[in-house]
Design a protein around this motif. Structure first.
Motif, PDB file in Angstrom:
ATOM      1  N   ALA A 168     -14.910-111.274  34.220  1.00 48.55           N
ATOM      2  CA  ALA A 168     -13.735-110.766  33.514  1.00 48.55           C
ATOM      3  C   ALA A 168     -13.883-109.276  33.272  1.00 48.55           C
ATOM      4  N   ALA A 169     -12.745-108.601  33.181  1.00 49.69           N
ATOM      5  CA  ALA A 169     -12.715-107.193  32.784  1.00 49.69           C
ATOM      6  C   ALA A 169     -11.594-107.029  31.767  1.00 49.69           C
ATOM      7  N   ILE A 170     -11.850-106.239  30.717  1.00 52.56           N
ATOM      8  CA  ILE A 170     -10.879-106.045  29.645  1.00 52.56           C
ATOM      9  C   ILE A 170     -10.653-104.558  29.450  1.00 52.56           C
ATOM     10  N   ALA A 171      -9.381-104.171  29.311  1.00 51.53           N
ATOM     11  CA  ALA A 171      -9.041-102.769  29.090  1.00 51.53           C
ATOM     12  C   ALA A 171      -7.948-102.685  28.035  1.00 51.53           C
ATOM     13  N   GLY A 172      -7.984-101.618  27.242  1.00 48.44           N
ATOM     14  CA  GLY A 172      -6.961-101.413  26.216  1.00 48.44           C
ATOM     15  C   GLY A 172      -7.174-100.093  25.512  1.00 48.44           C
ATOM     16  N   ASP A 173      -6.252 -99.782  24.581  1.00 49.06           N
ATOM     17  CA  ASP A 173      -6.357 -98.523  23.837  1.00 49.06           C
ATOM     18  C   ASP A 173      -7.675 -98.435  23.097  1.00 49.06           C
ATOM     19  N   ALA A 174      -7.990 -99.505  22.349  1.00 54.88           N
ATOM     20  CA  ALA A 174      -9.243 -99.563  21.591  1.00 54.88           C
ATOM     21  C   ALA A 174      -9.486-101.006  21.224  1.00 54.88           C
ATOM     22  N   PRO A 193     -15.654-116.980  31.044  1.00 60.17           N
ATOM     23  CA  PRO A 193     -16.285-116.126  32.072  1.00 60.17           C
ATOM     24  C   PRO A 193     -17.792-116.051  31.874  1.00 60.17           C
ATOM     25  N   ALA A 194     -18.507-115.900  32.977  1.00 64.09           N
ATOM     26  CA  ALA A 194     -19.958-115.762  32.909  1.00 64.09           C
ATOM     27  C   ALA A 194     -20.363-114.342  32.552  1.00 64.09           C
ATOM     28  N   GLU A 195     -19.468-113.389  32.855  1.00 59.95           N
ATOM     29  CA  GLU A 195     -19.774-111.973  32.608  1.00 59.95           C
ATOM     30  C   GLU A 195     -18.472-111.265  32.266  1.00 59.95           C
ATOM     31  N   VAL A 196     -18.534-110.343  31.316  1.00 59.85           N
ATOM     32  CA  VAL A 196     -17.353-109.578  30.902  1.00 59.85           C
ATOM     33  C   VAL A 196     -17.659-108.099  31.031  1.00 59.85           C
ATOM     34  N   LEU A 197     -16.798-107.399  31.761  1.00 60.06           N
ATOM     35  CA  LEU A 197     -16.933-105.962  31.995  1.00 60.06           C
ATOM     36  C   LEU A 197     -16.090-105.222  30.955  1.00 60.06           C
ATOM     37  N   LEU A 198     -16.697-104.259  30.247  1.00 60.83           N
ATOM     38  CA  LEU A 198     -16.038-103.575  29.134  1.00 60.83           C
ATOM     39  C   LEU A 198     -16.281-102.068  29.205  1.00 60.83           C
ATOM     40  N   PRO A 199     -15.372-101.273  28.603  1.00 58.71           N
ATOM     41  CA  PRO A 199     -15.611 -99.827  28.525  1.00 58.71           C
ATOM     42  C   PRO A 199     -16.831 -99.523  27.646  1.00 58.71           C
ATOM     43  N   ARG A 200     -17.514 -98.471  27.959  1.00 62.16           N
ATOM     44  CA  ARG A 200     -18.732 -98.116  27.233  1.00 62.16           C
ATOM     45  C   ARG A 200     -18.462 -97.889  25.745  1.00 62.16           C
ATOM     46  N   THR A 201     -17.296 -97.356  25.412  1.00 64.48           N
ATOM     47  CA  THR A 201     -17.006 -97.057  24.009  1.00 64.48           C
ATOM     48  C   THR A 201     -16.796 -98.313  23.177  1.00 64.48           C
ATOM     49  N   TRP A 202     -16.718 -99.476  23.817  1.00 67.64           N
ATOM     50  CA  TRP A 202     -16.538-100.726  23.078  1.00 67.64           C
ATOM     51  C   TRP A 202     -17.869-101.335  22.645  1.00 67.64           C
ATOM     52  N   GLU A 203     -18.965-100.686  22.960  1.00 69.40           N
ATOM     53  CA  GLU A 203     -20.272-101.250  22.604  1.00 69.40           C
ATOM     54  C   GLU A 203     -20.437-101.425  21.094  1.00 69.40           C
ATOM     55  N   LEU A 204     -19.718-100.632  20.320  1.00 72.52           N
ATOM     56  CA  LEU A 204     -19.846-100.699  18.861  1.00 72.52           C
ATOM     57  C   LEU A 204     -19.024-101.828  18.252  1.00 72.52           C
ATOM     58  N   GLY A 232     -18.736 -96.825  32.294  1.00 74.08           N
ATOM     59  CA  GLY A 232     -18.053 -95.631  31.805  1.00 74.08           C
ATOM     60  C   GLY A 232     -16.553 -95.842  31.633  1.00 74.08           C
ATOM     61  N   ASP A 233     -15.975 -95.219  30.607  1.00 77.05           N
ATOM     62  CA  ASP A 233     -14.555 -95.388  30.326  1.00 77.05           C
ATOM     63  C   ASP A 233     -13.678 -94.921  31.488  1.00 77.05           C
ATOM     64  N   TRP A 234     -14.193 -93.995  32.297  1.00 76.41           N
ATOM     65  CA  TRP A 234     -13.397 -93.505  33.428  1.00 76.41           C
ATOM     66  C   TRP A 234     -13.036 -94.633  34.390  1.00 76.41           C
ATOM     67  N   LEU A 235     -13.896 -95.663  34.453  1.00 71.53           N
ATOM     68  CA  LEU A 235     -13.609 -96.780  35.355  1.00 71.53           C
ATOM     69  C   LEU A 235     -12.364 -97.542  34.916  1.00 71.53           C
ATOM     70  N   PHE A 236     -12.022 -97.459  33.614  1.00 72.04           N
ATOM     71  CA  PHE A 236     -10.897 -98.188  33.052  1.00 72.04           C
ATOM     72  C   PHE A 236      -9.666 -97.295  32.858  1.00 72.04           C
ATOM     73  N   ASP A 237      -9.692 -96.101  33.398  1.00 67.75           N
ATOM     74  CA  ASP A 237      -8.530 -95.220  33.300  1.00 67.75           C
ATOM     75  C   ASP A 237      -7.365 -95.838  34.074  1.00 67.75           C
ATOM     76  N   PRO A 238      -6.214 -96.050  33.445  1.00 61.69           N
ATOM     77  CA  PRO A 238      -5.104 -96.759  34.110  1.00 61.69           C
ATOM     78  C   PRO A 238      -4.684 -96.139  35.441  1.00 61.69           C
ATOM     79  N   ARG A 239      -4.569 -94.817  35.485  1.00 60.02           N
ATOM     80  CA  ARG A 239      -4.102 -94.202  36.723  1.00 60.02           C
ATOM     81  C   ARG A 239      -5.145 -94.337  37.830  1.00 60.02           C
ATOM     82  N   GLY A 240      -6.397 -94.011  37.505  1.00 60.31           N
ATOM     83  CA  GLY A 240      -7.445 -94.127  38.521  1.00 60.31           C
ATOM     84  C   GLY A 240      -7.650 -95.563  38.969  1.00 60.31           C
ATOM     85  N   ALA A 241      -7.539 -96.512  38.022  1.00 55.74           N
ATOM     86  CA  ALA A 241      -7.717 -97.923  38.366  1.00 55.74           C
ATOM     87  C   ALA A 241      -6.604 -98.399  39.278  1.00 55.74           C
ATOM     88  N   ALA A 242      -5.367 -97.954  39.013  1.00 52.99           N
ATOM     89  CA  ALA A 242      -4.247 -98.346  39.872  1.00 52.99           C
ATOM     90  C   ALA A 242      -4.444 -97.806  41.290  1.00 52.99           C
TER      91      ALA A 242
END
Length: 859
Positions: free
Chosen positions: A128-134, A171-182, A197-207
């Motif tokens: 799984a991968a999760i992305a959002g504002d925060a 899911p066996a594994e969940v992919l998250l932005p680095r800033t969500w570690e807290l 890194g959060d750059w991987l979850f950037d909406p424009r770059g990801a699209a």
């Protein structure tokens, strides 16, 4: 880099620097070695002997495993949630100039596992991968992929529902932005959390990453809409992560399917657990679960699909009806059902085979398994030839035979192929003229060498002479030490053993070169031909996957019909109405654990006039079973399955909520009662008039009056404010008096019969409430010491007598307000209040009236 590092350790450090969060399995000869910190951790986790390696004057910690045993150790590490980087030799040692070049050829993580030995065949393995504002704010985008089947799904999820959604998909594994570690991730369970890194979850770059991967100009064709930026971010991050875990490239990932809210029911953790859908309350295996009872699927992909269906019941009556029509047609048509299931019997896991083919991982035997599976498709299409239901017709028309793929494999691969291409003999005789010629040369040389043994024995008179072969020394004459003095002069010594000598002759050497030269060329040609075959099949992976999808659905539908025949299930009526009516309902799991004639069916009816049932009765009478079977029947109906009953009418429910049993969460500082209240609060906040609420014993973890107050207020709220269909099983017999004040409340109990001092559980629902719980009798049945039981009876009798005496001396009802007074004589203070017109009172008059009422209430 340490200045004294050897070239090998320098190479290892370069790999480790690129994969710092993984254990690097570094190929050295026939072993995979772990060095330094990896060796220390690996030896602890895998119970390996920790040694050391000379590293230019220093000692580096070392642990290793045989290369052939890699999967056994990977299974353990994946179970621990570890990441492993497989670093292989990527050039031939014989051709290497200096140190053999190595590179990471695969990353094995809990969510990126491909080996059958590391997977469950009837369960998906999701990344799984999760992305959002925060973390914790609004909606998030959720992408879920099973890399072993190519499935890729994306959906928008409100943050408050994330726990339930992740719990259902597990899911066996969940992919998250680095800033969500807290932030703690709700619902992750035992999943491995991987941060990038959060750059991987950037909406424009990801699209853009998604468009590149699927070679499209935009994502609109996949159902992405304006406002779906976090869907694209999660999906693009997941696809980008694939480049890390599969550096050699990954084929077979399907275009994303966008799921919108309203198509399937969200099942919370309590409901999944209490109804024991795919795991028991003990959490050990599928025995005792609904999945175990229903799983008559013939194929692994059918078993996986059934699991997904059970965890996502449908919400639209027309979609449910389409499934029910298909199951009904199989149910009515015994011949068609048997023919379909016979055809499916020879079908292997097409979904996972397709991925292996696309990724270049398929072995020769797996290619044959693919061909064998495709060979069953014409039989399946014929079996569905007369299907009338819309869903079966669509499935039949979408089943492409794929004869071209099957025939290509059958023409090329020998039916007796070995496991590995390296073992030779993979390509069928007659498929390639050059290969056939090389084999003829090799076989002729081998035959000549075999005849040479007899010739040399006769020429030398050495009766023990024999010709042998090994990969190090090639072909040789072997003569025992006792006859070594008779060896001719033209024999050249090759090797000395304890009891024999080995020799060669120029003639034997010449024929050896013919054999080995042919073998080498045969091996190279077979590998090339097999690679070409696999590449050709890989181009057809999308077609194979479409067929696999259709096969899985047919398999589940036929399996559900098979269960209905075996278990005596009936087709439910499912519509958009409110009513839930079950006649002769049974618990689908419990009834399998006892003879059919011993399970007592029951009728349940909930409608707008009687939407809340208060269910009372003694312990062990079966109240919880009734609750669960109602929930399971409603769920099965919306899955599209027949149900265990004589008849059932189910108005589609949007959620099923359950609160059953007692548990605590001491880690979070929550008592049993606190957990119970948390679960109840979640139900009251989440339920709607279209929901089904099943409650078992609310308020038992605190004092009687506290618990009764909470239970009463909860029932009133469900009745007055929520309006949901509700069954409330309780030992608070006082709740039955709610039927006097709430129009939609009815009382039922589970009947028992007293025979002397014994009780007989009749397990049948009857109208009206129970007045006793028979707790002492149940304690006796449980094996409590007889002295304890006798004393309990004595105390119970004393308490009942005290209660009766207190009731006899109670004040006149006209002088006392009761908790459930809905009739009878009013209190004087209430009588006076009814006569007051508050608008006509002055402030002084109001204060005087209040003082009089307080005085009256205290008298």
């Amino acid at each position: 880099m340490a200045s004294e590092d050897t070239p090998l350790m320098q190479q290892w450090r370069e790999v480790k620097a690129r994969h710092p969060d993984a254990l690097v399995f570094f190929r050295v000869g026939d072993f995979y070695e772990l060095f330094n910190e990896d060796a220390v951790e690996g030896s602890r986790l895998l119970d390996l002997t920790l040694t050391s390696r000379n590293n230019g004057g220093s000692k580096a910690p070392l642990a290793g495993i045989p290369a052939h045993a890699l999967e056994n150790y990977l299974r353990k590490l994946v179970g621990f949630g570890k990441r492993v980087a497989i670093c292989d030799q990527v050039e031939d040692p014989a051709l290497a100039k200096g140190l053999v070049r190595r590179a990471v050829t695969e990353m094995v993580t809990p969510g990126a596992v491909f080996s059958d030995a590391l997977l469950e065949s009837r369960r998906n393995n999701y990344l799984a991968a999760i992305a959002g504002d925060a973390a914790g704010e609004s909606e998030v985008g959720l992408a879920l992929a099973d890399l072993t089947t190519g499935e890729l799904t994306v959906r928008r999820v409100p943050w408050e529902e994330l726990t339930d959604v992740l719990g259902a998909w597990q899911p066996a594994e969940v992919l998250l932005p680095r800033t969500w570690e807290l932030f703690p991730l709700p619902g992750a369970g035992t999943a491995t959390l991987t941060y990038r890194g959060d750059w991987l979850f950037d909406p424009r770059g990801a699209a853009e990453e998604l468009c590149r991967h699927f070679r499209v100009a935009n994502l609109a064709g996949y159902g992405f809409e304006t406002g779906d930026q976090w869907l694209a971010a999660a999906c693009g991050a997941l696809v980008g992560y694939l480049a890390e875990v599969q550096p050699a490239g990954f084929a077979g990932l399907r275009p994303p399917t966008v799921e919108r809210a309203g198509g399937a029911m969200v099942l919370d953790e309590m409901t999944r657990r209490n109804l024991e859908l795919v795991e028991t309350l003990r959490g050990a295996g599928t025995d005792g679960t609904l999945l175990k009872v229903l799983d008559e699927a013939c194929t692994p992909m059918g078993g996986r699909l059934l699991r997904r269906w059970l965890l996502a019941p449908l919400l639209k009556p027309d979609h449910i009806a389409a499934r029910l029509d298909a199951v009904d047609e199989f149910f009515q048509g015994d011949g068609m059902r048997r023919a379909v299931r016979d055809a499916l019997g020879g079908v292997r896991d097409l979904e996972r085979l397709a991925i292996k083919v696309g990724a270049g991982r398929a072995t020769p035997r797996e290619m044959l398994a693919l061909a064998t599976s495709l060979d069953r498709l014409p039989l399946l299409i014929d079996a569905l030839g007369n299907a009338k239901s819309s869903l079966l017709s669509i499935l039949r028309d979408g089943l492409e035979p794929l004869d071209d793929v099957r025939e290509a494999i059958e023409r090329a691969v020998d039916p007796e192929t070995p496991v590995s291409i390296a073992d030779g003999g993979v390509i069928r005789q007659g498929h390639n003229a050059d290969l056939d010629e090389l084999r003829s040369i090799r076989d002729g040389a081998v035959d000549w060498i075999a005849r040479l043994q007899a010739t040399e024995r006769e020429a030398t008179g050495i009766t023990t002479l024999k010709i042998g072969f090994n990969r190090v020394f090639g072909y040789y004459f072997e003569v025992t030490r006792l006859q070594a003095d008779r060896v001719p002069a033209h024999y050249h010594r090759k090797q000395t053993l304890a009891n024999a000598e080995r020799y060669y002759t120029p003639e034997l050497k010449e024929w050896e070169e013919k054999v080995l030269g042919a073998e080498e060329r045969i091996g190279s040609l077979e590998q090339r031909l097999f690679a070409e075959l696999r590449e050709a099949a890989a181009r057809e992976v999308p077609r194979i996957q479409r067929v696999a999808d259709h096969v899985a659905v047919v398999d589940v539908l036929a399996g559900l019909a098979e269960v209905a025949c075996i278990r005596d299930f009936v087709r439910p009526v499912v519509d958009g109405g409110f009513a839930l009516e079950i006649r002769g309902g049974r618990h689908p799991v419990v009834e399998t654990m006892m003879p059919r004639e011993e399970f007592i069916p029951n009728d349940v009816k909930l409608d707008e006039d009687a939407r809340v049932m208060i269910l009372t009765g003694p312990n062990m009478a079966g109240k919880s079973t009734v609750l669960r079977q109602v929930g399971l029947i409603a769920l099965l109906a919306q899955v599209g399955s027949f149900v265990p009953a004589r008849a059932a009418h189910v108005g589609v429910v949007d959620r099923i909520f359950t609160r059953v049993g007692a548990s605590d969460n001491l880690v979070r500082g929550q008592s049993t009662f606190m957990v119970e209240m948390n679960e109840t609060a979640a139900i009251l906040h989440g339920a709607t008039p279209r929901s089904l609420v099943l409650l078992d014993e609310i308020g038992r973890g605190t004092s009687t009056w506290d618990g009764l107050s909470v239970a009463t207020a909860t029932t009133e709220h469900l009745h007055d404010q929520v309006g949901a269909k509700t069954i409330f099983a309780t030992h608070y017999h006082e709740l039955t008096r709610l039927s006097d004040t709430l129009d939609g409340v009815t009382n039922f109990s589970v009947a028992v019969r007293e025979v002397g001092e014994d009780i007989v559980f009749l397990r049948r629902l009857v109208p009206g409430g129970a007045d006793r719980s028979y707790g002492v009798e149940v304690a006796r049945l449980a094996g409590m010491p007889e002295t304890v039981v006798a004393r309990a009876r004595q105390i119970l009798q004393e308490l009942e007598e005290q209660s009766a005496a207190a009731a006899g001396n109670a004040p006149d009802p006209a002088q006392q307000l009761g908790l459930f007074d809905g009739g009878g004589l009013p209190h004087p203070a209430v009588d006076r209040l009814r006569q007051v017109n508050p608008d006509a009172l002055t402030p002084i008059q109001a204060l005087v009236l209040l003082a009089d009422l307080v005085k009256a209430a205290r008298n």
